[in-house]
Design a protein around this motif. Structure first.
Motif, short mmCIF file in Angstrom:
data_model
loop_
_atom_site.label_atom_id
_atom_site.label_comp_id
_atom_site.label_asym_id
_atom_site.label_seq_id
_atom_site.Cartn_x
_atom_site.Cartn_y
_atom_site.Cartn_z
N SER A 189 9.38 45.98 17.20
CA SER A 189 9.53 44.89 18.18
C SER A 189 8.19 44.37 18.70
CB SER A 189 10.41 45.36 19.35
OG SER A 189 9.81 46.49 19.95
N GLN A 202 19.31 42.68 17.95
CA GLN A 202 20.09 43.64 17.15
C GLN A 202 19.87 43.45 15.66
OE1 GLN A 202 24.25 43.22 18.20
NE2 GLN A 202 24.32 45.27 19.03
N TYR A 261 16.20 48.59 24.71
CA TYR A 261 15.02 47.86 24.21
C TYR A 261 14.02 47.67 25.35
CZ TYR A 261 18.41 46.57 20.56
OH TYR A 261 19.36 46.59 19.56
N GLU A 286 16.29 44.48 14.71
CA GLU A 286 16.11 45.95 14.66
C GLU A 286 16.79 46.55 13.42
OE1 GLU A 286 14.26 47.86 16.63
OE2 GLU A 286 13.76 46.42 18.21
N LYS A 287 17.87 45.91 12.98
CA LYS A 287 18.57 46.39 11.78
C LYS A 287 17.64 46.30 10.55
CE LYS A 287 22.24 44.64 8.79
NZ LYS A 287 23.31 43.63 8.72
N TYR A 309 14.13 45.55 10.75
CA TYR A 309 12.76 46.00 11.02
C TYR A 309 12.75 46.99 12.19
CZ TYR A 309 12.05 41.85 8.21
OH TYR A 309 12.14 40.91 7.21
N PRO A 310 13.37 48.14 12.02
CA PRO A 310 13.49 49.09 13.14
C PRO A 310 12.13 49.49 13.71
CG PRO A 310 14.10 50.12 11.03
CD PRO A 310 13.96 48.67 10.78
N GLY A 311 12.06 49.47 15.04
CA GLY A 311 10.85 49.93 15.72
C GLY A 311 9.65 49.01 15.62
#
Length: 337
Positions: A306, A296, A281, A299-300, A302-304
């Motif tokens: 950040s 973690q 990250y 990201e599960k 809302y992937p990408g």
């Protein structure tokens, strides 16, 4: 040309108007009550105005905490003083930990302090929805940012820098405290109202000289407390109760809520994962197991994404490694006294 008595009177009038303006509702009105200054003021003024306009049901107030939490004790005092129909939601660490994933999904953030504080608010909102018919919920959000309520404001280098910081916090409310308040209540179909963020009230407060707004005599939000000193709205010990961060106040004095979280997460995240966190990250890399765990989950779902959070919430002017007020030196001295 700022006469203190006039300023205090204006603050009272504008705050009362801010609450009155938000009384329009087709559904039952309730109020979150942590027993801290902000929610207590909102609840007290709300109850007074509801009586004045003859709303014919009792005001339900809601406090959440673990067994023996300082918030529950303080909220009980306020409810008894103002005469609300008071509800206490007691949760244990297991229930709090089980809610983490739902909370992060609802919040759309992995900010450490926001996740911590949102768990209590999420659980109390769930209770209100299931067990009561209150739907329009008043709350004390926005006051800390506006009236310099965070403990680190004691360390501000100058009144001007404190004023600048206050405005920065207000501009970023949508990333942190208001995000928490809005999403945790909306997740359960409740409608939140926040009188402290009324535009007339905030404009007036920010227009006051910087030196009037800083903490005084070791007490944050001094001007706000002083303004209601003679109103008899609240017991004196509540009006002058020191700041207790919400995610800390809901736990016991012996052990903070974030300590329960960290003890659990310590078992979930391997040391090696944390060592390689910056590779996995690179944006806002997690520095602790707790922040890695939240990241973690984020990201599960809302992937990408950040970059939705430009930076973590952290106190300024102090060498803070954790956003909790309980880790600050000033807080320790205040609690020991």
């Amino acid at each position: 040309g700022f006469d203190l008595e006039t300023v205090k009177s204006n603050i009272r009038i504008l705050f009362e108007n801010a609450v009155r303006k938000r009384l329009m509702a087709h559904r039952r009105i309730g109020c979150l009550l942590s027993g801290g200054l902000d929610s207590s003021l909102v609840a007290a003024v709300l109850l007074k105005l509801m009586k004045e306009i003859n709303i014919n049901y009792p005001l339900q107030t809601f406090a959440i905490g673990m067994e023996n939490s300082p918030d529950l004790v303080a909220a009980r005092k306020v409810a008894a003083h103002i005469g609300s129909e008071h509800h206490e939601v007691i949760f244990n660490s297991e229930e709090g930990i089980q809610a983490i994933e739902e909370v992060i999904f609802s919040l759309e953030t992995y900010d450490i302090t926001t996740v911590r504080a949102s768990i209590g608010m999420y659980l109390v909102s769930k209770y209100i929805r299931k067990k009561t018919d209150s739907v329009v919920i008043f709350s004390g959000e926005g006051s800390d940012e506006l009236t310099q309520g965070y403990i680190y404001f004691h360390k501000a280098p100058s009144p001007e820098e404190a004023a600048e910081e206050s405005e920065r916090l207000l501009k970023e409310l949508y990333l942190f405290d208001v995000l928490r308040a809005d999403r945790t209540t909306a997740a359960h179909g409740l409608e939140l109202r926040v009188p402290f963020l009324d535009h007339r009230f905030t404009s007036y407060y920010l227009s006051l000289p910087a030196e009037l707004r800083i903490p005084k005599n070791g007490i944050e939000k001094y001007l706000l407390r002083q303004s209601f000193e003679d109103s008899n709205l609240l017991p004196k010990e509540i009006l002058w109760r020191p700041k207790e961060a919400f995610s800390d106040g809901i736990a016991s004095v012996k052990k903070s809520w974030f300590s329960f979280l960290q003890d659990y997460i310590d078992q979930q995240i391997d040391d090696l994962l944390l060592e390689k966190a910056a590779e996995k990250y690179p944006f806002n890399p997690p520095k602790t197991k707790e922040s890695y765990y939240y990241r973690q989950i984020f990201e599960k779902h809302y992937p990408g994404q950040s970059n939705w959070l430009p930076h973590y919430w952290m106190p300024r002017w102090v060498k803070a490694t954790d956003p909790s007020a309980r880790t600050l030196k000033h807080y320790k001295s205040a609690t020991q006294e």
